[in-house]
Motif scaffolding. Structure first.
Motif, PDB file in Angstrom:
ATOM      1  N   GLN A   1       0.821  -1.218   0.000  1.00 62.34           N
ATOM      2  CA  GLN A   1       0.000   0.000   0.000  1.00 62.34           C
ATOM      3  C   GLN A   1       0.855   1.268   0.000  1.00 62.34           C
ATOM      4  OE1 GLN A   1      -2.656  -1.377   3.437  1.00 62.34           O
ATOM      5  NE2 GLN A   1      -4.046  -0.144   2.212  1.00 62.34           N
TER       6      GLN A   1
ATOM      7  N   CYS B   1     -10.685   0.554   3.179  1.00 61.94           N
ATOM      8  CA  CYS B   1      -9.254   0.373   2.905  1.00 61.94           C
ATOM      9  C   CYS B   1      -8.641   1.714   2.516  1.00 61.94           C
ATOM     10  CB  CYS B   1      -9.097  -0.634   1.760  1.00 61.94           C
ATOM     11  SG  CYS B   1      -7.391  -0.973   1.322  1.00 61.94           S
ATOM     12  N   LEU B   2      -7.456   1.991   3.039  1.00 61.75           N
ATOM     13  CA  LEU B   2      -6.776   3.247   2.711  1.00 61.75           C
ATOM     14  C   LEU B   2      -6.456   3.333   1.215  1.00 61.75           C
ATOM     15  CD1 LEU B   2      -4.289   3.434   5.735  1.00 61.75           C
ATOM     16  CD2 LEU B   2      -6.255   4.918   5.341  1.00 61.75           C
TER      17      LEU B   2
ATOM     18  N   HIS C   1      -7.508  -9.154   6.129  1.00 67.39           N
ATOM     19  CA  HIS C   1      -7.505  -8.023   5.192  1.00 67.39           C
ATOM     20  C   HIS C   1      -6.064  -7.628   4.856  1.00 67.39           C
ATOM     21  CE1 HIS C   1      -9.212  -4.021   3.747  1.00 67.39           C
ATOM     22  NE2 HIS C   1      -7.905  -3.810   3.759  1.00 67.39           N
TER      23      HIS C   1
ATOM     24  N   HIS D   1      -3.439  -8.125   1.272  1.00 66.79           N
ATOM     25  CA  HIS D   1      -2.661  -7.132   0.514  1.00 66.79           C
ATOM     26  C   HIS D   1      -1.319  -7.710   0.045  1.00 66.79           C
ATOM     27  CE1 HIS D   1      -4.982  -3.473   0.600  1.00 66.79           C
ATOM     28  NE2 HIS D   1      -5.159  -3.524   1.906  1.00 66.79           N
TER      29      HIS D   1
ATOM     30  N   VAL E   1      -8.103  -0.141   6.456  1.00 66.41           N
ATOM     31  CA  VAL E   1      -6.969  -1.023   6.743  1.00 66.41           C
ATOM     32  C   VAL E   1      -6.206  -1.373   5.470  1.00 66.41           C
ATOM     33  CG1 VAL E   1      -7.759  -1.969   8.896  1.00 66.41           C
ATOM     34  CG2 VAL E   1      -8.605  -2.950   6.832  1.00 66.41           C
TER      35      VAL E   1
HETATM   36 ZN    ZN Z   1      -6.546  -2.370   2.867  1.00 66.87          ZN
END
Ligand code: ZN
Length: 184
Positions: free
Chosen positions: A54, A102-103, A144, A148, A184
């Protein structure tokens, strides 16, 4: 420490399988600083978890932290946790359905069904072995975030896209202030 730029849905790095981190790399000053930057970026974004892809780094690292606060009075407390090279050893057949955000997926929420209980093995930032056996909401956070590292977003896990909702509409038509919708 510095804030890292967050990759948003559509960025191919979010769809790659992240590489494991070697013991040698984990010990470097640069990598330890990167972990500190991930923690700062998670806190700045008011998220309760963040995975390295991320922030444009395709490595198997996740940071998680959750505590009660004014905005989320019912949030479960998870002290700061750094997971390197996490692997699930058990995922229950029993499931739990809850809202996720989610960010990397701005302003959207959706209902996702996941295992209710999991067992996960990883190492911490010092290379020490960790075994987590978590249930309910904290187990969802682990799933979660680890997703990623495998190139998955929560929307991939939605069985029914009719609950995918913009934040404005979520506040109006769905549940307001539910604790498990932090990003998240
Ligand atoms: Zn996320």
């Amino acid at each position: 420490m510095s804030l890292l730029k967050i990759a948003k849905m559509g960025n191919p790095i979010l769809r790659k399988i992240a590489e494991p981190v070697s013991t040698k790399e984990l010990e470097t000053v640069e990598f330890q600083k990167f972990i500190d930057d991930m923690v700062e970026t998670m806190r700045d974004g008011d998220g309760l978890g963040l995975a390295a892809p991320q922030v444009h780094v395709s490595k198997q690292v996740v940071v998680i932290e959750s505590f009660e606060n004014e905005r989320y009075p019912d949030a479960p407390t998870i002290p700061l946790l750094i997971l390197v090279n996490p692997v699930f050893k058990y995922m229950s057949r029993e499931t739990r359905t809850g809202w996720e955000g989610c960010l990397s997926v701005d302003n959207l929420r959706g209902k996702v069904t996941r295992s209710r209980a999991v067992k996960l093995e990883a190492v911490d930032r010092n290379g020490n072995a960790l075994v987590l056996e978590w249930e309910d909401f904290p187990a969802v956070v682990l799933q979660h975030e680890t997703d990623h590292l495998r190139g998955h977003l929560f929307i991939d896990r939605m069985k029914d896209l009719s609950t995918l909702t913009h934040l404005d509409e979520f506040g109006k038509f769905w549940i307001k202030g539910e604790n498990d919708v932090r990003e998240v």
